[in-house]
Design a protein around this motif. Sequence first.
Motif, PDB file in Angstrom:
ATOM      1  N   ILE A 113       0.843  -1.197   0.000  1.00  0.00           N
ATOM      2  CA  ILE A 113       0.000   0.000   0.000  1.00  0.00           C
ATOM      3  C   ILE A 113       0.876   1.244   0.000  1.00  0.00           C
ATOM      4  CG2 ILE A 113      -1.605   1.361   1.409  1.00  0.00           C
ATOM      5  CD1 ILE A 113      -2.848  -1.355   2.278  1.00  0.00           C
ATOM      6  N   HIS A 114       1.925   1.233   0.813  1.00  0.00           N
ATOM      7  CA  HIS A 114       2.842   2.362   0.887  1.00  0.00           C
ATOM      8  C   HIS A 114       3.508   2.614  -0.471  1.00  0.00           C
ATOM      9  CE1 HIS A 114       5.485   5.243   2.834  1.00  0.00           C
ATOM     10  NE2 HIS A 114       6.509   4.664   2.234  1.00  0.00           N
ATOM     11  N   GLN A 115       3.934   1.557  -1.141  1.00  0.00           N
ATOM     12  CA  GLN A 115       4.562   1.698  -2.460  1.00  0.00           C
ATOM     13  C   GLN A 115       3.581   2.285  -3.464  1.00  0.00           C
ATOM     14  OE1 GLN A 115       5.882  -2.285  -3.286  1.00  0.00           O
ATOM     15  NE2 GLN A 115       7.750  -2.076  -2.077  1.00  0.00           N
ATOM     16  N   LYS A 116       2.328   1.825  -3.432  1.00  0.00           N
ATOM     17  CA  LYS A 116       1.315   2.361  -4.351  1.00  0.00           C
ATOM     18  C   LYS A 116       1.049   3.835  -4.061  1.00  0.00           C
ATOM     19  CE  LYS A 116      -1.019  -1.929  -5.447  1.00  0.00           C
ATOM     20  NZ  LYS A 116      -2.266  -2.686  -5.470  1.00  0.00           N
ATOM     21  N   MET A 117       1.023   4.189  -2.776  1.00  0.00           N
ATOM     22  CA  MET A 117       0.792   5.586  -2.412  1.00  0.00           C
ATOM     23  C   MET A 117       1.949   6.464  -2.873  1.00  0.00           C
ATOM     24  SD  MET A 117      -0.909   5.115   1.353  1.00  0.00           S
ATOM     25  CE  MET A 117      -1.046   6.854   1.680  1.00  0.00           C
ATOM     26  N   GLU A 118       3.176   5.986  -2.730  1.00  0.00           N
ATOM     27  CA  GLU A 118       4.338   6.755  -3.197  1.00  0.00           C
ATOM     28  C   GLU A 118       4.297   6.938  -4.709  1.00  0.00           C
ATOM     29  OE1 GLU A 118       7.820   4.723  -1.729  1.00  0.00           O
ATOM     30  OE2 GLU A 118       7.933   6.058   0.004  1.00  0.00           O
ATOM     31  N   LYS A 119       3.926   5.888  -5.423  1.00  0.00           N
ATOM     32  CA  LYS A 119       3.832   5.965  -6.882  1.00  0.00           C
ATOM     33  C   LYS A 119       2.765   6.988  -7.290  1.00  0.00           C
ATOM     34  CE  LYS A 119       3.034   3.125 -10.962  1.00  0.00           C
ATOM     35  NZ  LYS A 119       2.670   1.786 -11.464  1.00  0.00           N
ATOM     36  N   LEU A 120       1.627   6.934  -6.617  1.00  0.00           N
ATOM     37  CA  LEU A 120       0.549   7.876  -6.912  1.00  0.00           C
ATOM     38  C   LEU A 120       0.975   9.309  -6.584  1.00  0.00           C
ATOM     39  CD1 LEU A 120      -2.334   8.408  -7.803  1.00  0.00           C
ATOM     40  CD2 LEU A 120      -3.070   7.922  -5.461  1.00  0.00           C
ATOM     41  N   ALA A 121       1.673   9.486  -5.472  1.00  0.00           N
ATOM     42  CA  ALA A 121       2.135  10.822  -5.086  1.00  0.00           C
ATOM     43  C   ALA A 121       3.090  11.381  -6.135  1.00  0.00           C
ATOM     44  CB  ALA A 121       2.817  10.771  -3.727  1.00  0.00           C
ATOM     45  N   LYS A 122       3.959  10.552  -6.668  1.00  0.00           N
ATOM     46  CA  LYS A 122       4.885  11.004  -7.718  1.00  0.00           C
ATOM     47  C   LYS A 122       4.122  11.405  -8.969  1.00  0.00           C
ATOM     48  CE  LYS A 122       8.919   8.395  -6.204  1.00  0.00           C
ATOM     49  NZ  LYS A 122       9.813   7.263  -6.471  1.00  0.00           N
ATOM     50  N   GLN A 123       3.112  10.604  -9.331  1.00  0.00           N
ATOM     51  CA  GLN A 123       2.311  10.927 -10.507  1.00  0.00           C
ATOM     52  C   GLN A 123       1.558  12.239 -10.309  1.00  0.00           C
ATOM     53  OE1 GLN A 123      -0.139   7.445 -10.867  1.00  0.00           O
ATOM     54  NE2 GLN A 123       1.329   6.371 -12.176  1.00  0.00           N
ATOM     55  N   LEU A 124       0.986  12.418  -9.113  1.00  0.00           N
ATOM     56  CA  LEU A 124       0.222  13.628  -8.839  1.00  0.00           C
ATOM     57  C   LEU A 124       1.118  14.864  -8.797  1.00  0.00           C
ATOM     58  CD1 LEU A 124      -2.306  12.374  -6.151  1.00  0.00           C
ATOM     59  CD2 LEU A 124      -2.758  12.904  -8.548  1.00  0.00           C
ATOM     60  N   SER A 125       2.354  14.689  -8.350  1.00  0.00           N
ATOM     61  CA  SER A 125       3.247  15.839  -8.286  1.00  0.00           C
ATOM     62  C   SER A 125       3.621  16.317  -9.691  1.00  0.00           C
ATOM     63  CB  SER A 125       4.513  15.502  -7.497  1.00  0.00           C
ATOM     64  OG  SER A 125       5.315  14.578  -8.197  1.00  0.00           O
ATOM     65  N   LYS A 126       3.525  15.447 -10.672  1.00  0.00           N
ATOM     66  CA  LYS A 126       3.822  15.826 -12.059  1.00  0.00           C
ATOM     67  C   LYS A 126       2.604  16.452 -12.739  1.00  0.00           C
ATOM     68  CE  LYS A 126       7.200  12.144 -12.641  1.00  0.00           C
ATOM     69  NZ  LYS A 126       7.474  10.841 -13.262  1.00  0.00           N
ATOM     70  N   ASP A 127       1.412  16.035 -12.315  1.00  0.00           N
ATOM     71  CA  ASP A 127       0.174  16.514 -12.938  1.00  0.00           C
ATOM     72  C   ASP A 127      -0.622  17.306 -11.904  1.00  0.00           C
ATOM     73  OD1 ASP A 127      -2.146  16.934 -14.373  1.00  0.00           O
ATOM     74  OD2 ASP A 127      -2.832  14.863 -14.216  1.00  0.00           O
ATOM     75  N   LYS A 128      -0.599  18.615 -12.023  1.00  0.00           N
ATOM     76  CA  LYS A 128      -1.245  19.486 -11.029  1.00  0.00           C
ATOM     77  C   LYS A 128      -2.734  19.705 -11.303  1.00  0.00           C
ATOM     78  CE  LYS A 128       2.688  20.370  -9.015  1.00  0.00           C
ATOM     79  NZ  LYS A 128       3.110  19.725  -7.839  1.00  0.00           N
ATOM     80  N   SER A 129      -3.284  19.082 -12.338  1.00  0.00           N
ATOM     81  CA  SER A 129      -4.685  19.310 -12.683  1.00  0.00           C
ATOM     82  C   SER A 129      -5.639  18.854 -11.579  1.00  0.00           C
ATOM     83  CB  SER A 129      -5.040  18.596 -13.989  1.00  0.00           C
ATOM     84  OG  SER A 129      -4.927  17.202 -13.839  1.00  0.00           O
ATOM     85  N   TYR A 130      -5.206  17.935 -10.768  1.00  0.00           N
ATOM     86  CA  TYR A 130      -6.060  17.446  -9.682  1.00  0.00           C
ATOM     87  C   TYR A 130      -6.314  18.533  -8.640  1.00  0.00           C
ATOM     88  CZ  TYR A 130      -1.996  17.115  -6.652  1.00  0.00           C
ATOM     89  OH  TYR A 130      -0.894  17.417  -5.900  1.00  0.00           O
ATOM     90  N   LEU A 131      -5.444  19.547  -8.552  1.00  0.00           N
ATOM     91  CA  LEU A 131      -5.620  20.611  -7.558  1.00  0.00           C
ATOM     92  C   LEU A 131      -6.919  21.381  -7.797  1.00  0.00           C
ATOM     93  CD1 LEU A 131      -1.970  21.962  -7.265  1.00  0.00           C
ATOM     94  CD2 LEU A 131      -3.229  20.612  -5.586  1.00  0.00           C
TER      95      LEU A 131
END
Length: 80
Positions: free
Chosen positions: A47-65
């Motif tokens: 779960i932690h690895q998936k969360m880190e992967k998602l966090a990296k993806q979100l940090s590249k794509d700011k549209s979610y903000l």
Amino acid sequence: MKTITLKTEEEFFEYLNNLSKKLGKPKSQIIREAVIEYGEKVKREKIHQKMEKLAKQLSKDKSYLKEIKEYEMLSEDIIE
């Protein structure tokens, strides 16, 4: 209940035997608890690895903000 046979070195056997005596629990119970705990640890790490992967993806794509801000505005409207 099913039976499992386990081969181990003498040192591990003695460690488990001593632990069993200190805790007042059967060796089989200690092994069961350890395996369950290990399984939960593996699950948490995945779960932690998936969360880190998602966090990296979100940090590249700011549209979610924008979506988060819209949700926050809707939440405030509902509360007020």
